[in-house]
Scaffold this motif. Structure first.
Motif, PDB file in Angstrom:
ATOM      1  N   GLU A 189       0.814  -1.169   0.227  1.00 29.17           N
ATOM      2  CA  GLU A 189      -0.022  -0.219   0.224  1.00 29.17           C
ATOM      3  C   GLU A 189       0.819   1.510  -0.058  1.00 29.17           C
ATOM      4  O   GLU A 189       0.611   2.287  -0.607  1.00 29.17           O
ATOM      5  CB  GLU A 189      -1.010  -0.016   1.227  1.00 29.17           C
ATOM      6  CG  GLU A 189      -1.961   0.982   1.320  1.00 29.17           C
ATOM      7  CD  GLU A 189      -2.836   1.037   0.155  1.00 29.17           C
ATOM      8  OE1 GLU A 189      -3.192   2.190  -0.348  1.00 29.17           O
ATOM      9  OE2 GLU A 189      -3.400  -0.017  -0.303  1.00 29.17           O
ATOM     10  N   ASN A 212      -1.196  -9.183  -9.545  1.00 26.40           N
ATOM     11  CA  ASN A 212      -2.312  -8.840  -8.487  1.00 26.40           C
ATOM     12  C   ASN A 212      -3.274  -8.159  -8.945  1.00 26.40           C
ATOM     13  O   ASN A 212      -3.048  -6.908  -9.075  1.00 26.40           O
ATOM     14  CB  ASN A 212      -1.666  -8.456  -7.413  1.00 26.40           C
ATOM     15  CG  ASN A 212      -2.387  -8.295  -6.258  1.00 26.40           C
ATOM     16  OD1 ASN A 212      -3.707  -8.434  -6.244  1.00 26.40           O
ATOM     17  ND2 ASN A 212      -1.535  -8.067  -5.017  1.00 26.40           N
ATOM     18  N   ASP A 214      -6.066  -7.291  -7.627  1.00 32.86           N
ATOM     19  CA  ASP A 214      -6.540  -6.250  -6.293  1.00 32.86           C
ATOM     20  C   ASP A 214      -5.564  -4.984  -6.697  1.00 32.86           C
ATOM     21  O   ASP A 214      -6.217  -3.727  -6.534  1.00 32.86           O
ATOM     22  CB  ASP A 214      -6.320  -6.909  -5.051  1.00 32.86           C
ATOM     23  CG  ASP A 214      -7.514  -7.997  -5.066  1.00 32.86           C
ATOM     24  OD1 ASP A 214      -8.369  -7.950  -5.811  1.00 32.86           O
ATOM     25  OD2 ASP A 214      -7.168  -8.632  -4.071  1.00 32.86           O
ATOM     26  N   ARG A 218      -7.394  -1.134  -8.404  1.00 33.21           N
ATOM     27  CA  ARG A 218      -7.683  -0.127  -7.193  1.00 33.21           C
ATOM     28  C   ARG A 218      -7.826   1.313  -8.253  1.00 33.21           C
ATOM     29  O   ARG A 218      -7.439   1.499  -9.151  1.00 33.21           O
ATOM     30  CB  ARG A 218      -6.981  -0.088  -6.207  1.00 33.21           C
ATOM     31  CG  ARG A 218      -5.697   0.491  -6.468  1.00 33.21           C
ATOM     32  CD  ARG A 218      -4.905   0.566  -5.252  1.00 33.21           C
ATOM     33  NE  ARG A 218      -4.277  -0.905  -5.071  1.00 33.21           N
ATOM     34  CZ  ARG A 218      -4.245  -1.347  -3.819  1.00 33.21           C
ATOM     35  NH1 ARG A 218      -4.503  -0.611  -2.936  1.00 33.21           N
ATOM     36  NH2 ARG A 218      -3.649  -2.666  -3.552  1.00 33.21           N
ATOM     37  N   ARG A 242     -12.734  -4.441 -15.392  1.00 35.79           N
ATOM     38  CA  ARG A 242     -13.452  -5.304 -14.268  1.00 35.79           C
ATOM     39  C   ARG A 242     -14.542  -5.841 -14.917  1.00 35.79           C
ATOM     40  O   ARG A 242     -14.895  -7.145 -14.206  1.00 35.79           O
ATOM     41  CB  ARG A 242     -13.752  -4.496 -12.922  1.00 35.79           C
ATOM     42  CG  ARG A 242     -14.012  -5.264 -11.866  1.00 35.79           C
ATOM     43  CD  ARG A 242     -14.119  -4.360 -10.605  1.00 35.79           C
ATOM     44  NE  ARG A 242     -12.883  -3.562 -10.392  1.00 35.79           N
ATOM     45  CZ  ARG A 242     -12.732  -2.342  -9.483  1.00 35.79           C
ATOM     46  NH1 ARG A 242     -13.900  -1.749  -9.347  1.00 35.79           N
ATOM     47  NH2 ARG A 242     -11.561  -1.988  -9.294  1.00 35.79           N
TER      48      ARG A 242
END
Lengths: 254, 468
Positions: A189, A212, A214, A218, A242
């Protein structure tokens, strides 16, 4: 219209018949973060290698800030302000972490033979660079490892040093090949926030390869190119990716 | 990379006895004309405890030249990772070209190059011919240009392929100078030097042996100056950003390239610099030998310095210097004397040593753990001093002395085998040197104390914890 930082047109590369990269097109606008995703073996890393000149491409055109770089050696491409990391981190293992960070900065006095004989000439610049290196190491939370050899680092730490090396290089375009694979969650993060902050402050343009989903889907990523079997199957903002059935197919199979 | 001088000074202070001892061993024999030391040094030499100053001076000269050569190899192979097995190519070329430029070049009856005028100068009491030095530097510059051309071609090769080419080049050169270009390279006999570097001072009354001795000592000064300047330049290069970039190229060429480093430019530049200094070493070596022969191209010359550098610590300038001094002195003082019947014994011993070093201390003496490093240093000094005596058991009564037995089978020399000692103290076996080349100095505390106190180096040892 914003300036195009990196423009790729019809890029192709095949390895003895296998089309690793087939006719890829994309534009990376200045100050944009772009993701390049796709399943294993879809040609993401080969795209990176051909853009940065490590592997000569078969055909196509790559322009960095409007300058054609196809067929030029990696160091020339790098000097136009394009820096990259490798998927398997390739630090200089017998050098310390600090030394690893001291290599990439451009225009260092001490790198030429004649200036190397006059330490007093490059001392000041070196001091400034060391300070900068420590700031970056602090940011990446590996300050305590500065004097250790790169070969003593763990996998995640190596990734961090690799990113630190990129930040030292004053590049305008950063190309990150799986930057957070093997890095602990909270730090992931932090790296992402740092990249966003740097983009805002220094006007960086960033291209990220990532497995990844995710991480890549984001908020903050401007658009995404999805690759499968060397082909570009989708190019659009994260929301579209998505919802796209093609992407789900590519990842999960038919 | 802040330099912590206090740290280094502490390190020096800790080893002051060792450093003092090293200079004592290496330089003491040349101090026989000094005011206070002179008489005792002369006495020691006359009874054969100490080698005479001429022998020592010649050994120092050769060692200093080999230091230049080894450091130049280390800069190319240790730093930038381009392993060269034929660095003697530049040594030989430097030797031949320097002599040719100084003496002039004749092919048949035709004069190609007239040679240089004698320029006698007097600097600090040393009366020497400047044109010889100019010739050496000019020859090295020409060879650097040659290296620029060949380097651009052969440095495209990577790893073993580059090594293979460098292995072959000196062999070709050797055939060229002995067989094909024999007309102007003197064939097997080589090129003789007619103009000496060190000249007799005008108005000097010295004759014969005294003059010879003076000239040898002055030659040593000149060569040591050369060595210090050359090594200092290479040391500065290696310590700077430039050296760091070379290391990065050694570690990962592609990563270096994508960090904006022009890899081929750096590789060629270090090849040129390395060849320049190797040629300087060649020119000086020709002066010491009195001629340039094809022996300068021998692959032994290349391998010798590779072993020196690896023993000292590859990829460090200091390692190359220490490795060269330690091994060359061991070679000159013991091995050659010890095995007069076996002329090429050094190849055998160096080969074995190389295997041991690569297996147990691949990073060399300079990077060894301090315990081993200290014991090696002390061991070397100790073995030097042992060599000055004519018996194998002069300090500690050995329970068993293998020297006579080995001498019986391998031949006996003036100072053979004195570094070797094997004895029992406190129930533990202590083995230290084999023919002057240290293989270990592990021993129980008691033996350590006895020895070190005898040499006045005891206080520098500090805490000693013998390996169990």
């Amino acid at each position: 219209m914003t300036e195009v930082a990196l423009s790729v047109r019809g890029l192709s590369k095949s390895f003895s018949g296998l089309k690793a990269v087939n006719n890829i097109h994309f534009d990376l606008k200045k100050n944009e973060i772009m993701g390049l995703i796709g399943p294993n073996g879809s040609g993401k890393s080969t795209t990176f290698n051909t853009i940065t000149g490590i592997i000569p491409a078969d055909s196509g055109s790559v322009k960095v800030f409007g300058e054609e770089v196809m067929g030029r050696p990696p160091h020339e491409i790098s000097s136009l302000g394009l820096s990259r990391t490798f998927q398997n981190t390739r630090l200089w293992r017998e050098l310390t972490v600090l030394e690893n960070l001291m290599i990439p900065p451009k225009n260092q006095f001490g790198t030429s033979v004649l200036n190397a004989l006059m330490p007093w000439k490059y001392k000041k610049q070196e001091g400034e660079l060391i300070e900068k290196a420590y700031t970056i190491l602090k940011l990446l939370e590996i300050e305590h490892m500065a004097e250790n050899y790169a070969s003593e680092l763990s996998g995640g730490q190596s990734k961090l040093v690799d990113i630190g090396r990129l930040l030292m290089s004053d590049a305008k375009i950063l190309m990150l090949d799986e930057p957070v694979a093997g890095v602990a969650g909270p730090l992931t993060e932090k790296i992402f926030q740092t990249l966003k902050k740097l983009r805002k402050e220094l006007g960086l343009t960033i291209l990220i390869i990532e497995h990844n989903m995710d991480f890549i889907l984001r908020k903050g990523i401007d658009h995404i190119v999805v690759m499968a079997n060397g082909e570009e199957i989708l190019n659009g903002p994260p929301d579209i990716v998505r919802q796209s059935l093609d992407v789900i197919d590519a990842y999960l199979g038919e | 990379m802040k330099l912590d001088w206090e740290y280094y000074w502490d390190e020096v202070k800790k080893r002051k006895f060792f450093i003092f001892g090293f200079f004592l061993v290496v330089l003491l024999p040349t101090m026989d004309t000094w005011i206070f030391l002179g008489p005792s040094v002369r006495t020691a030499q006359s009874v054969g405890i100490m080698p005479d100053s001429v022998t020592t001076s010649i050994i120092i000269q050769k060692a200093a030249i080999l230091v230049i050569f080894a450091v130049s190899w280390d800069l190319l192979s240790g730093y930038s990772g381009q392993i060269s097995f034929g660095h003697a190519l530049f040594l030989g070329m430097g030797g031949y070209l320097a002599v040719m430029i100084r003496e002039g070049l004749m092919i048949g009856d035709q004069e190609v190059f007239p040679g240089m005028e004698e320029q006698l100068v007097d600097i600090g009491g040393i009366y020497f011919d400047l044109s010889v030095i100019e010739a050496i530097i000019l020859a090295s510059a020409l060879i650097a240009v040659f290296a620029l051309v060949t380097g651009t071609i052969i440095l495209r090769l990577k790893g073993p392929y580059f090594a293979l080419v460098t292995l072959v080049l000196p062999l070709i050169a050797q055939i060229l100078v002995t067989k094909i270009w024999g007309d102007f390279t003197g064939g097997d006999g080589g090129l003789q030097i007619t103009s000496q570097l060190i000249q007799k001072p005008p108005g000097s009354t010295l004759e014969g042996l005294d003059l010879f001795k003076l000239q040898i000592e002055q030659m040593t000064t000149v060569i040591l100056t050369f060595a210090i300047v050359c090594v200092a330049i290479m040391y500065l290069l290696a310590r700077s950003r430039y050296g760091l970039v070379l290391k990065a190229i050694r570690e990962d060429e592609q990563a270096a390239s994508s960090s904006g480093i022009n890899v081929s430019l750096y590789k060629v530049s270090v090849f040129v610099i390395s060849s320049f200094f190797a040629s300087v070493a060649g020119g000086l070596l020709a002066q010491v030998f009195g001629s340039s022969t094809s022996a300068l191209f021998e692959s032994e010359r290349s391998f010798e310095i590779i072993i020196f550098s690896i023993l000292g610590g590859i990829g460090t300038i200091l390692g190359a210097i220490i490795g060269t001094f330690v091994l060359f002195f061991a070679l000159s003082y013991y091995i050659k004397d010890g095995f007069v019947d076996l002329q090429t014994i050094e190849v055998l011993i160096f080969g074995l040593l190389l295997i041991i070093i690569i297996r147990y201390q691949p990073r060399g003496l300079i990077n060894a753990d301090p315990q081993l490093r200290n014991s090696l240093f002390f061991g070397v000094i100790f073995s030097f001093l042992m060599a000055f005596y004519d018996t194998g058991n002069m300090i500690i009564a050995s329970t068993w002395n293998p020297a006579p037995i080995l001498q019986k089978y391998l031949g006996q020399g003036e100072r053979g085998f004195f570094g070797m000692d094997l004895f029992k103290v406190q129930g533990r076996m202590v083995l230290y040197f084999i023919v002057g080349t240290v293989i270990g100095y592990y021993g129980p505390e008691l033996a350590q104390k006895i020895r070190l106190r005898l040499w006045g180096v005891w206080p520098s040892l500090g805490t000693f914890d013998p390996p169990k």
